[in-house]
Scaffold this motif. Structure first.
Motif, PDB file in Angstrom:
ATOM      1  N   GLY A  58      -1.016  -4.033 -11.248  1.00 14.83           N
ATOM      2  CA  GLY A  58      -0.912  -3.928  -9.800  1.00 14.83           C
ATOM      3  C   GLY A  58      -1.815  -2.865  -9.227  1.00 14.83           C
ATOM      4  O   GLY A  58      -2.492  -3.086  -8.207  1.00 14.83           O
ATOM      5  N   GLU A  59      -1.853  -1.706  -9.880  1.00 15.70           N
ATOM      6  CA  GLU A  59      -2.686  -0.619  -9.378  1.00 15.70           C
ATOM      7  C   GLU A  59      -4.165  -0.971  -9.440  1.00 15.70           C
ATOM      8  O   GLU A  59      -4.954  -0.575  -8.576  1.00 15.70           O
ATOM      9  N   LEU A  60      -4.564  -1.725 -10.461  1.00 11.02           N
ATOM     10  CA  LEU A  60      -5.956  -2.150 -10.564  1.00 11.02           C
ATOM     11  C   LEU A  60      -6.354  -2.976  -9.351  1.00 11.02           C
ATOM     12  O   LEU A  60      -7.415  -2.768  -8.747  1.00 11.02           O
ATOM     13  N   VAL A  61      -5.511  -3.919  -8.962  1.00 10.16           N
ATOM     14  CA  VAL A  61      -5.837  -4.776  -7.826  1.00 10.16           C
ATOM     15  C   VAL A  61      -5.773  -3.991  -6.516  1.00 10.16           C
ATOM     16  O   VAL A  61      -6.597  -4.210  -5.616  1.00 10.16           O
ATOM     17  N   VAL A  62      -4.823  -3.067  -6.400  1.00  9.36           N
ATOM     18  CA  VAL A  62      -4.768  -2.220  -5.196  1.00  9.36           C
ATOM     19  C   VAL A  62      -6.059  -1.421  -5.061  1.00  9.36           C
ATOM     20  O   VAL A  62      -6.619  -1.293  -3.959  1.00  9.36           O
ATOM     21  N   THR A  63      -6.564  -0.916  -6.194  1.00 12.09           N
ATOM     22  CA  THR A  63      -7.832  -0.165  -6.178  1.00 12.09           C
ATOM     23  C   THR A  63      -8.988  -1.076  -5.773  1.00 12.09           C
ATOM     24  O   THR A  63      -9.850  -0.681  -4.983  1.00 12.09           O
ATOM     25  N   GLU A  64      -8.999  -2.300  -6.318  1.00 10.76           N
ATOM     26  CA  GLU A  64     -10.046  -3.257  -5.951  1.00 10.76           C
ATOM     27  C   GLU A  64     -10.032  -3.548  -4.455  1.00 10.76           C
ATOM     28  O   GLU A  64     -11.077  -3.779  -3.852  1.00 10.76           O
ATOM     29  N   ARG A  65      -8.844  -3.515  -3.872  1.00 10.91           N
ATOM     30  CA  ARG A  65      -8.689  -3.788  -2.435  1.00 10.91           C
ATOM     31  C   ARG A  65      -8.802  -2.521  -1.598  1.00 10.91           C
ATOM     32  O   ARG A  65      -8.542  -2.550  -0.396  1.00 10.91           O
ATOM     33  N   HIS A  66      -9.168  -1.397  -2.243  1.00  5.44           N
ATOM     34  CA  HIS A  66      -9.340  -0.110  -1.554  1.00  5.44           C
ATOM     35  C   HIS A  66      -8.075   0.278  -0.798  1.00  5.44           C
ATOM     36  O   HIS A  66      -8.133   0.816   0.321  1.00  5.44           O
ATOM     37  N   GLY A  67      -6.934  -0.018  -1.414  1.00  2.00           N
ATOM     38  CA  GLY A  67      -5.657   0.371  -0.840  1.00  2.00           C
ATOM     39  C   GLY A  67      -5.135  -0.553   0.224  1.00  2.00           C
ATOM     40  O   GLY A  67      -4.030  -0.332   0.753  1.00  2.00           O
ATOM     41  N   ARG A  68      -5.871  -1.623   0.552  1.00  2.00           N
ATOM     42  CA  ARG A  68      -5.437  -2.522   1.629  1.00  2.00           C
ATOM     43  C   ARG A  68      -4.523  -3.620   1.063  1.00  2.00           C
ATOM     44  O   ARG A  68      -4.764  -4.819   1.243  1.00  2.00           O
ATOM     45  N   LEU A  69      -3.496  -3.195   0.377  1.00  2.00           N
ATOM     46  CA  LEU A  69      -2.530  -4.122  -0.202  1.00  2.00           C
ATOM     47  C   LEU A  69      -1.231  -3.376  -0.432  1.00  2.00           C
ATOM     48  O   LEU A  69      -1.222  -2.266  -0.980  1.00  2.00           O
ATOM     49  N   ASP A  70      -0.138  -3.962  -0.003  1.00  2.00           N
ATOM     50  CA  ASP A  70       1.178  -3.355  -0.180  1.00  2.00           C
ATOM     51  C   ASP A  70       1.811  -3.947  -1.437  1.00  2.00           C
ATOM     52  O   ASP A  70       2.108  -5.147  -1.490  1.00  2.00           O
ATOM     53  N   LEU A  71       1.993  -3.110  -2.455  1.00  2.00           N
ATOM     54  CA  LEU A  71       2.559  -3.558  -3.727  1.00  2.00           C
ATOM     55  C   LEU A  71       3.992  -3.059  -3.826  1.00  2.00           C
ATOM     56  O   LEU A  71       4.252  -1.848  -3.822  1.00  2.00           O
TER      57      LEU A  71
END
Length: 339
Positions: free
Chosen positions: A193-206
């Motif tokens: 999850g954190e990998l994808v949040v980083t890919e999205r530059h934080g523009r994702l609520d996990l």
């Protein structure tokens, strides 16, 4: 001869009087219609189940008896082999269960799909091995001929990524066995999850909703990481703003081969655009994608990894978004020596 109690039968029995109301029925028939026997007694058939009423009207056109295979009931949506017979004073309706037949058909269809995935993946692996080997050799050559640290680092990164991709292809093609080891499922979910949040530059609520009672499991951690990563990235590509990761322990959980006494259920829930209805039946087949730039292999790989662990992935529509449910047999690490 010993009389059989109608309520002990799996077959639903209804007797419809000349006035079109239900004169008699057993418990199985009431279960098919989703109501109690008392609430159905003397109820007009067209109110109890309009589909059965429409089928029974055929008897008015000279038919003595006929069968409606896998008829869908209006009230519950269940399917049954419905047999309609004219009798003195009314109509006899028999509802024969078909759930086991439908389940076996679904299992056979899934087996056919998995076989298609396996054949295609082996062909794909064969086609990709040589080009990937060439890329790796070129990166190795560049790294050996330069003294610039940045170029060396990039060349090494290319080699690592090629090795990772090659390993995934070989596993997907069935050329490598699943390597089981003790893993922390929640750590894998967190890192993915954190990998994808980083890919999205934080523009994702996990959102995390984990069951802390789930013990360390015997599984292939790299492949589970890839499985969840594909699902989370798939949700992002469907323009999800929030992704919820849920874990639970299930008992007598449904699988493709047979139910698992204990299983881990992983849910990846999103609020994205969802899956078009036209794709849902073919969602886990290779080369099926709802996006113009999609490879069509992401969800096929997800199902392949789950099956390699003896598990299953299912899709359920949400409003809005999608739900992907992963079920894996629960094999605690401390019990693996006894499995």
């Amino acid at each position: 001869m010993e009389m059989v109690d109608p309520d002990s039968l799996y077959t639903g029995i209804l007797i419809i009087g000349t006035d079109g109301t239900i004169d008699q029925l057993n418990q199985a028939a009431a279960d098919f219609l989703g109501r109690s026997p008392a609430s159905l007694y003397r109820t007009p058939l067209e109110y109890a189940d309009p589909a059965l009423a429409r089928w029974s009207q055929r008897l008015a056109h000279g038919h003595r008896s006929f069968q409606a295979p896998e008829a869908s009931l209006s009230t519950t949506g269940q399917s049954a082999d419905a047999v309609f017979t004219r009798i003195d004073g009314g109509v006899l309706i028999e509802l024969h269960p078909v759930a086991e037949r439908l389940r076996q058909r679904q299992l056979a269809n899934r087996a056919d799909q998995q076989q298609a995935i396996h054949m295609l993946s082996r062909r794909l692996a064969h086609e990709l091995r040589n080009p990937l080997a060439g890329v790796r050799a070129a990166a190795q050559l560049i790294g050996g001929q330069t003294s610039e640290p940045a170029l060396k680092r990039h060349a090494e990164m290319i080699q690592r990524e090629v090795d990772r991709i090659t390993g995934l292809i070989e596993r997907f093609a069935g050329d490598q066995n699943t390597e089981l080891a003790a893993i922390n499922l929640h750590r894998i979910l967190e890192e993915t999850g954190e990998l994808v949040v980083t890919e999205r530059h934080g523009r994702l609520d996990l959102v995390r909703d984990f069951d802390p009672s789930i013990p360390p499991l015997m599984a292939d951690g790299d492949r589970l990481h890839q499985m969840v990563l594909n699902l989370v990235r798939n949700a992002v590509q469907a323009e999800a703003g929030t992704i919820r990761l849920v874990t639970r322990i299930e008992h007598d959980s449904p699988m493709v081969d047979r139910p698992a006494r204990h299983a881990v259920r992983i849910e990846v829930l999103d609020d994205g655009q969802g899956v078009p209805e036209t794709l849902r039946d073919r969602l886990f087949l290779p080369m099926v994608s709802g996006r113009d730039q999609g490879s069509g292999f992401g969800l096929a790989i997800v199902q392949q990894i789950a099956r390699a662990h003896g598990g299953l992935v299912e899709y359920l529509p949400r409003s809005p978004g999608s739900a992907f449910i992963i079920r894996l047999p629960l094999i605690p690490a401390e019990e693996s020596d006894h499995v």
